[in-house]
Design a protein around this motif. Structure first.
Motif, PDB file in Angstrom:
ATOM      1  N   VAL A 267       0.972  -1.185  -0.153  1.00  0.00           N
ATOM      2  CA  VAL A 267      -0.014  -0.009   0.147  1.00  0.00           C
ATOM      3  C   VAL A 267       0.924   1.286   0.008  1.00  0.00           C
ATOM      4  O   VAL A 267       1.321   1.421   0.924  1.00  0.00           O
ATOM      5  N   GLY A 268       0.943   1.934  -1.106  1.00  0.00           N
ATOM      6  CA  GLY A 268       2.021   2.909  -1.468  1.00  0.00           C
ATOM      7  C   GLY A 268       1.655   4.255  -0.878  1.00  0.00           C
ATOM      8  O   GLY A 268       2.388   5.118  -1.367  1.00  0.00           O
ATOM      9  N   ASP A 269       0.379   4.228  -0.457  1.00  0.00           N
ATOM     10  CA  ASP A 269       0.008   5.845   0.101  1.00  0.00           C
ATOM     11  C   ASP A 269      -0.693   5.823   1.420  1.00  0.00           C
ATOM     12  O   ASP A 269      -1.646   6.602   1.675  1.00  0.00           O
ATOM     13  N   ALA A 270      -0.094   4.898   2.392  1.00  0.00           N
ATOM     14  CA  ALA A 270      -0.679   5.000   3.521  1.00  0.00           C
ATOM     15  C   ALA A 270       0.023   5.844   4.442  1.00  0.00           C
ATOM     16  O   ALA A 270       1.194   6.342   4.018  1.00  0.00           O
ATOM     17  N   ILE A 271      -0.506   6.400   5.712  1.00  0.00           N
ATOM     18  CA  ILE A 271       0.306   7.311   6.505  1.00  0.00           C
ATOM     19  C   ILE A 271       0.240   6.433   7.923  1.00  0.00           C
ATOM     20  O   ILE A 271      -0.884   5.926   8.153  1.00  0.00           O
ATOM     21  N   LEU A 272       1.471   6.449   8.661  1.00  0.00           N
ATOM     22  CA  LEU A 272       1.210   5.745   9.985  1.00  0.00           C
ATOM     23  C   LEU A 272       1.575   6.958  10.936  1.00  0.00           C
ATOM     24  O   LEU A 272       2.589   7.608  10.732  1.00  0.00           O
ATOM     25  N   GLU A 273       1.141   6.764  12.191  1.00  0.00           N
ATOM     26  CA  GLU A 273       1.304   7.585  13.285  1.00  0.00           C
ATOM     27  C   GLU A 273       1.896   6.612  14.360  1.00  0.00           C
ATOM     28  O   GLU A 273       1.162   5.615  14.885  1.00  0.00           O
ATOM     29  N   LEU A 274       3.046   6.980  14.987  1.00  0.00           N
ATOM     30  CA  LEU A 274       3.744   5.983  16.033  1.00  0.00           C
ATOM     31  C   LEU A 274       3.514   6.747  17.368  1.00  0.00           C
ATOM     32  O   LEU A 274       4.016   8.254  17.371  1.00  0.00           O
ATOM     33  N   TRP A 275       3.012   6.449  18.347  1.00  0.00           N
ATOM     34  CA  TRP A 275       2.761   7.202  19.770  1.00  0.00           C
ATOM     35  C   TRP A 275       3.428   6.338  20.983  1.00  0.00           C
ATOM     36  O   TRP A 275       3.258   5.172  20.737  1.00  0.00           O
ATOM     37  N   GLU A 276       3.924   7.180  21.848  1.00  0.00           N
ATOM     38  CA  GLU A 276       4.317   6.517  22.988  1.00  0.00           C
ATOM     39  C   GLU A 276       4.773   7.737  24.018  1.00  0.00           C
ATOM     40  O   GLU A 276       5.669   8.419  23.648  1.00  0.00           O
ATOM     41  N   GLY A 277       3.982   7.756  25.161  1.00  0.00           N
ATOM     42  CA  GLY A 277       4.037   8.830  26.210  1.00  0.00           C
ATOM     43  C   GLY A 277       4.168  10.221  25.140  1.00  0.00           C
ATOM     44  O   GLY A 277       3.211  10.680  24.646  1.00  0.00           O
ATOM     45  N   ASP A 278       5.097  10.908  25.553  1.00  0.00           N
ATOM     46  CA  ASP A 278       5.393  12.205  24.742  1.00  0.00           C
ATOM     47  C   ASP A 278       6.243  12.067  23.465  1.00  0.00           C
ATOM     48  O   ASP A 278       6.253  13.132  22.695  1.00  0.00           O
ATOM     49  N   GLN A 279       6.317  10.944  22.834  1.00  0.00           N
ATOM     50  CA  GLN A 279       6.780  10.551  21.671  1.00  0.00           C
ATOM     51  C   GLN A 279       5.748  10.688  20.568  1.00  0.00           C
ATOM     52  O   GLN A 279       4.721   9.977  20.812  1.00  0.00           O
ATOM     53  N   PHE A 280       6.040  11.079  19.352  1.00  0.00           N
ATOM     54  CA  PHE A 280       4.846  11.367  18.332  1.00  0.00           C
ATOM     55  C   PHE A 280       5.772  11.400  16.964  1.00  0.00           C
ATOM     56  O   PHE A 280       6.529  12.217  16.937  1.00  0.00           O
ATOM     57  N   ALA A 281       5.516  10.387  16.026  1.00  0.00           N
ATOM     58  CA  ALA A 281       6.062  10.588  14.826  1.00  0.00           C
ATOM     59  C   ALA A 281       5.080  10.075  13.475  1.00  0.00           C
ATOM     60  O   ALA A 281       4.007   9.449  13.746  1.00  0.00           O
ATOM     61  N   ARG A 282       5.181  10.601  12.372  1.00  0.00           N
ATOM     62  CA  ARG A 282       4.429  10.332  11.332  1.00  0.00           C
ATOM     63  C   ARG A 282       5.062   9.909  10.079  1.00  0.00           C
ATOM     64  O   ARG A 282       6.298  10.662   9.893  1.00  0.00           O
ATOM     65  N   CYS A 283       4.924   8.954   9.397  1.00  0.00           N
ATOM     66  CA  CYS A 283       5.479   8.731   8.322  1.00  0.00           C
ATOM     67  C   CYS A 283       4.585   8.077   7.162  1.00  0.00           C
ATOM     68  O   CYS A 283       3.388   7.431   7.654  1.00  0.00           O
ATOM     69  N   ARG A 284       4.824   8.539   6.027  1.00  0.00           N
ATOM     70  CA  ARG A 284       3.914   7.915   4.877  1.00  0.00           C
ATOM     71  C   ARG A 284       4.891   6.709   4.178  1.00  0.00           C
ATOM     72  O   ARG A 284       6.085   6.503   4.246  1.00  0.00           O
ATOM     73  N   THR A 285       4.124   5.650   3.469  1.00  0.00           N
ATOM     74  CA  THR A 285       4.602   4.818   2.931  1.00  0.00           C
ATOM     75  C   THR A 285       5.383   5.229   1.576  1.00  0.00           C
ATOM     76  O   THR A 285       4.607   5.881   0.869  1.00  0.00           O
ATOM     77  N   ASP A 286       6.117   4.380   1.133  1.00  0.00           N
ATOM     78  CA  ASP A 286       6.771   4.831  -0.304  1.00  0.00           C
ATOM     79  C   ASP A 286       6.071   3.694  -1.305  1.00  0.00           C
ATOM     80  O   ASP A 286       4.879   3.301  -0.967  1.00  0.00           O
ATOM     81  N   ALA A 287       6.346   3.764  -2.616  1.00  0.00           N
ATOM     82  CA  ALA A 287       5.558   2.964  -3.516  1.00  0.00           C
ATOM     83  C   ALA A 287       5.790   1.309  -3.115  1.00  0.00           C
ATOM     84  O   ALA A 287       4.930   0.560  -3.706  1.00  0.00           O
ATOM     85  N   GLU A 288       6.746   1.034  -2.368  1.00  0.00           N
ATOM     86  CA  GLU A 288       6.701  -0.497  -1.905  1.00  0.00           C
ATOM     87  C   GLU A 288       6.050  -0.851  -0.648  1.00  0.00           C
ATOM     88  O   GLU A 288       6.164  -1.727  -0.200  1.00  0.00           O
ATOM     89  N   GLY A 289       5.393   0.243  -0.209  1.00  0.00           N
ATOM     90  CA  GLY A 289       4.509   0.112   1.063  1.00  0.00           C
ATOM     91  C   GLY A 289       5.471   0.214   2.184  1.00  0.00           C
ATOM     92  O   GLY A 289       5.118   0.074   3.368  1.00  0.00           O
ATOM     93  N   ALA A 290       6.668   0.662   2.079  1.00  0.00           N
ATOM     94  CA  ALA A 290       7.791   0.686   3.194  1.00  0.00           C
ATOM     95  C   ALA A 290       7.682   1.966   4.264  1.00  0.00           C
ATOM     96  O   ALA A 290       7.323   3.019   3.517  1.00  0.00           O
ATOM     97  N   PHE A 291       8.034   1.759   5.349  1.00  0.00           N
ATOM     98  CA  PHE A 291       7.942   2.870   6.265  1.00  0.00           C
ATOM     99  C   PHE A 291       9.090   2.670   7.156  1.00  0.00           C
ATOM    100  O   PHE A 291       9.566   1.496   7.310  1.00  0.00           O
ATOM    101  N   HIS A 292       9.354   3.752   7.908  1.00  0.00           N
ATOM    102  CA  HIS A 292      10.429   3.614   9.149  1.00  0.00           C
ATOM    103  C   HIS A 292      10.396   4.609   9.982  1.00  0.00           C
ATOM    104  O   HIS A 292       9.648   5.773   9.809  1.00  0.00           O
TER     105      HIS A 292
END
Length: 156
Positions: free
Chosen positions: A46-71
């Motif tokens: 899925v090459g057009d997803a957005i993921l949000e990672l949360w933990e305590g006061d930590q937050f990050a957002r990343c979109r997937t690339d054409a291979e569905g990859a995120f980091h």
């Protein structure tokens, strides 16, 4: 005259040119690197997803690339009373009516994972979908939206 209800709208599409910003997938330069792919029910990226990672006061957002990859790179999560250390992960993708919520547990926290109430509530044969896999210095966490080995998602 008979009226039909208005259909629900799906989440997306997402426009990668506007977000995320450079470096948005990292809390700081140190910590755990988590990477993976978002895959649909047929195992296709899925090459057009957005993921949000949360933990305590930590937050990050990343979109997937054409291979569905995120980091993400994040500080190690802190255990909360009665819970194993974990990250909250939200997935936004085309075709979804709402975001999906799941968790990323750490593979080196076996004892805490065994005692975690959320993990214990999941069928034993599906718990592996919530625990990242080590690969050298990286943790691998694939998100399968449907099908074989579908990731466990939690109601919000």
């Amino acid at each position: 005259m008979t009226r039909s209800p208005t259909p629900s709208q799906t989440v997306g599409p997402f426009f990668g040119f506007a977000l995320p910003f450079a470096g948005d997938a990292e809390f700081d330069g140190d910590g755990i690197r988590i990477e993976g792919q978002v895959l649909d029910g047929e195992g296709q990226p899925v090459g057009d997803a957005i993921l949000e990672l949360w933990e305590g006061d930590q937050f990050a957002r990343c979109r997937t690339d054409a291979e569905g990859a995120f980091h993400f790179r994040a500080r190690r999560p802190v255990a909360q009373p009665g819970q194993a250390p974990h990250f909250e992960l939200w997935v936004f993708a085309r075709g979804l009516l709402r975001q999906l919520a799941t968790r990323v547990y750490l593979p080196d926290e076996e004892e805490a994972n065994r005692a975690d109430p959320a993990l214990r509530a999941v069928a034993a044969d599906r718990r592996e979908t919530l625990i990242a896999r080590p690969s050298g210095e990286v943790l691998i966490f694939d998100v399968r939206l449907q099908g074989d080995r579908e990731t466990v998602f939690f109601a919000l």
